[in-house]
Design a protein around this motif. Structure first.
Motif, PDB file in Angstrom:
ATOM      1  N   GLY A 271     -25.737  51.354  25.736  1.00  0.00           N
ATOM      2  CA  GLY A 271     -26.547  51.223  26.943  1.00  0.00           C
ATOM      3  C   GLY A 271     -25.857  51.797  28.169  1.00  0.00           C
ATOM      4  O   GLY A 271     -26.485  52.421  29.031  1.00  0.00           O
ATOM      5  N   ILE A 274     -25.954  55.431  30.144  1.00  0.00           N
ATOM      6  CA  ILE A 274     -26.763  55.708  31.342  1.00  0.00           C
ATOM      7  C   ILE A 274     -25.899  55.637  32.591  1.00  0.00           C
ATOM      8  O   ILE A 274     -25.962  56.516  33.465  1.00  0.00           O
ATOM      9  CB  ILE A 274     -27.925  54.701  31.432  1.00  0.00           C
ATOM     10  CG1 ILE A 274     -28.891  54.897  30.270  1.00  0.00           C
ATOM     11  CG2 ILE A 274     -28.656  54.840  32.770  1.00  0.00           C
ATOM     12  CD1 ILE A 274     -29.963  53.835  30.178  1.00  0.00           C
ATOM     13  N   SER A 314     -32.355  58.129  33.921  1.00  0.00           N
ATOM     14  CA  SER A 314     -32.162  56.785  33.373  1.00  0.00           C
ATOM     15  C   SER A 314     -33.410  56.282  32.676  1.00  0.00           C
ATOM     16  O   SER A 314     -33.342  55.647  31.616  1.00  0.00           O
ATOM     17  CB  SER A 314     -31.761  55.810  34.486  1.00  0.00           C
ATOM     18  OG  SER A 314     -30.533  56.177  35.077  1.00  0.00           O
ATOM     19  N   SER A 318     -33.678  55.355  28.689  1.00  0.00           N
ATOM     20  CA  SER A 318     -34.120  54.013  28.309  1.00  0.00           C
ATOM     21  C   SER A 318     -35.331  54.077  27.384  1.00  0.00           C
ATOM     22  O   SER A 318     -35.422  53.316  26.401  1.00  0.00           O
ATOM     23  CB  SER A 318     -34.468  53.197  29.558  1.00  0.00           C
ATOM     24  OG  SER A 318     -33.328  52.988  30.363  1.00  0.00           O
ATOM     25  N   TYR A 321     -34.231  54.893  23.973  1.00  0.00           N
ATOM     26  CA  TYR A 321     -33.636  53.729  23.325  1.00  0.00           C
ATOM     27  C   TYR A 321     -34.706  52.809  22.733  1.00  0.00           C
ATOM     28  O   TYR A 321     -34.514  52.227  21.669  1.00  0.00           O
ATOM     29  CB  TYR A 321     -32.778  52.946  24.317  1.00  0.00           C
ATOM     30  CG  TYR A 321     -31.447  53.595  24.647  1.00  0.00           C
ATOM     31  CD1 TYR A 321     -30.928  54.632  23.879  1.00  0.00           C
ATOM     32  CD2 TYR A 321     -30.688  53.145  25.730  1.00  0.00           C
ATOM     33  CE1 TYR A 321     -29.726  55.215  24.182  1.00  0.00           C
ATOM     34  CE2 TYR A 321     -29.462  53.717  26.039  1.00  0.00           C
ATOM     35  CZ  TYR A 321     -28.993  54.752  25.271  1.00  0.00           C
ATOM     36  OH  TYR A 321     -27.786  55.328  25.563  1.00  0.00           O
ATOM     37  N   SER A 328     -30.254  56.216  17.939  1.00  0.00           N
ATOM     38  CA  SER A 328     -29.289  56.215  19.041  1.00  0.00           C
ATOM     39  C   SER A 328     -27.966  55.589  18.614  1.00  0.00           C
ATOM     40  O   SER A 328     -26.887  56.118  18.903  1.00  0.00           O
ATOM     41  CB  SER A 328     -29.864  55.451  20.241  1.00  0.00           C
ATOM     42  OG  SER A 328     -31.083  56.035  20.679  1.00  0.00           O
ATOM     43  N   GLY A 349     -30.939  49.391  27.884  1.00  0.00           N
ATOM     44  CA  GLY A 349     -31.208  50.568  28.698  1.00  0.00           C
ATOM     45  C   GLY A 349     -31.816  50.209  30.042  1.00  0.00           C
ATOM     46  O   GLY A 349     -31.408  50.722  31.091  1.00  0.00           O
ATOM     47  N   THR A 353     -30.096  50.667  33.691  1.00  0.00           N
ATOM     48  CA  THR A 353     -30.837  51.431  34.698  1.00  0.00           C
ATOM     49  C   THR A 353     -30.971  50.633  35.986  1.00  0.00           C
ATOM     50  O   THR A 353     -30.744  51.147  37.095  1.00  0.00           O
ATOM     51  CB  THR A 353     -32.232  51.809  34.169  1.00  0.00           C
ATOM     52  OG1 THR A 353     -32.095  52.672  33.038  1.00  0.00           O
ATOM     53  CG2 THR A 353     -33.050  52.517  35.247  1.00  0.00           C
TER      54      THR A 353
END
Length: 441
Positions: A271, A274, A314, A318, A321, A328, A349, A353
């Motif tokens: 995660g 990002i 971002s 996400s 994901y 991923s 994600g 973000t």
């Protein structure tokens, strides 16, 4: 139409956020790539439990170093004006004024780790006390190196900052690989972090030699009360920011078994890609806004552009994901055990973000000296800590709590920004009206 697009493109590329920060952006990106490779290598070559130890100790070092790192905005704000005037004596005086209390804090931290090594190890279920001592020394030295980092940012030495960051992260990756292959496992990775962390301070000290040889005179006196009035709330804001992205890992390491803690750390790593990719934007934005404000120039466009640069990629990552979590995880961490909780990756994600956007807002407020932003940030960090402490029935519960707390904080910061932006526009309007009246319109 084509000429207009070309004009807009050239205007965008010549914007200060791009041109002024191009070196630090590229350098930070390359450094983050090395950081990513370091984490990927460790995720694939350490045991799940070993990676959990690495993740928790990195989070611990980050939390302890927060008060030191939070001084950077203070150094940038105060030293930046002196660098602009080539008043290097005042820069040296500022450095000497700050380093004395930092040395004391460093010694206290090191002493605490020595005395309480066993208790710290028991809390995090790390039974090799030498690892705890390495973490203590690394955390203590961070309080000294932060001065060099702050002065380099204040001088806008983006090219040199990029160079030192690349050298540091490259060294961390190389040393980490060698030590892990030699059988040092998680301890080898932590040794690599310690050794590579010293490198930027050494070469930065040499680079700033012209400051250290400058003479300090009566005009170089530093008002320590001003430093404290800015530094304390900015430290609290930075403390809250780091806690928001570290508390969950530390508490999961404490409340869950080593295997689940390692899985959570692995998902968090994926995660955080990002944040690895977008974090340089905030580092570039902060000194540029400080510079703009010092010259009484408009700076809101810099902030808006920074938000767009962070938000757009971002969101796409996400979404990926959410759609392809297994792909991923397999691409980044080739370990089937992490796929048992792959359904959480999309939430991670969104969580990162949101955190990336919060970081921009906090940097923005600190750059224009709106230090009261520490209140909602610290409140959110404490809320996250308490909620996870009382409600941690599953990994899903932990990430959901963290996400909801951050969404609430982001909403508060957006409202605060709209309020401040409105006040600035009204002030500008009054100034324009006053100017028009003076010239007889």
């Amino acid at each position: 139409m084509r000429n207009k697009i070309r004009y807009l493109g050239n205007h965008f590329l010549k914007h200060e956020l791009i041109t002024g920060g191009i070196y630090i952006f590229i350098g930070s990106t390359i450094a983050n790539v090395f950081n990513l490779f370091f984490n990927l290598f460790m995720g694939r070559n350490l045991t799940v439990e070993g990676f959990g130890i690495l993740a928790s100790t990195v989070s611990l070092m980050g939390l302890i170093a927060i008060p030191a790192g939070s001084i950077i905005p203070t150094i940038v704000s105060f030293a930046g004006s002196h660098f602009a005037k080539e008043d290097y004596g005042s820069v040296k005086a500022l450095s000497l004024r700050i380093i004395k209390p930092l040395l004391s804090v460093s010694l206290i931290i090191l002493l605490c780790f020595i005395v309480f090594a066993s208790s710290i190890g028991d809390f995090f279920k790390i039974y090799d006390q030498s690892i705890i001592l390495i973490v203590g020394v690394t955390s203590a030295l961070a309080y000294i190196g932060v001065i060099i980092n702050g002065l380099l940012q204040a001088r806008l030495s983006f090219k040199f900052i990029s160079f030192s960051n690349i050298i540091s992260t490259m060294s961390k990756l190389a040393i980490g690989i060698i030590l892990v292959f030699l059988g040092f496992n998680a301890k080898g990775a932590i040794w690599a972090i310690f050794i590579s962390g010293i490198i930027p301070s050494i070469i930065g000290f040499i680079y700033l030699k012209f400051v250290w040889v400058s003479k300090v005179n009566n005009k170089s006196r530093i008002n320590f009360k001003k430093i404290l009035s800015y530094g304390i709330p900015s430290s609290l804001a930075t403390l809250g920011m780091m806690a928001l992205i570290s508390t969950d890992i530390l508490l999961v390491k404490h409340y869950f078994d080593p295997l689940q803690a390692g899985i959570y750390a692995g998902l968090s790593l994926v995660g955080k890609i990002i944040f690895f990719l977008t974090a340089p934007v905030g580092g570039v934005m902060f000194p540029l806004i400080v510079k703009k404000q010092a010259k009484n120039e408009s700076y809101n466009n810099i902030f808006k552009m920074a938000v767009a640069i962070v938000f757009i990629p971002s969101v796409f990552i996400s979404a990926f994901y959410f759609l392809y979590p297994d792909l991923s995880i397999n691409f980044i961490i080739k370990n089937e055990m992490y796929r048992s909780e792959s359904g959480l990756l999309g939430l991670f994600g969104v969580f990162i973000t949101t955190y990336s956007l919060i970081t921009l807002f906090v940097y923005y407020f600190l750059s224009i000296k709106k230090t009261n932003v520490y209140i909602p940030v610290l409140f959110a960090a404490i809320s996250q800590l308490l909620l996870i402490t009382f409600y941690h029935s599953s990994l899903l519960t932990v990430i959901t709590i963290s996400l909801l707390v951050e969404l609430a904080l982001l909403a508060v910061l957006v409202i605060y920004y709209i309020k401040i932006y409105g006040e600035h526009r009204e002030l500008d309007r009054q100034v324009m009206i006053g100017t028009a009246n003076e010239i007889g319109y």
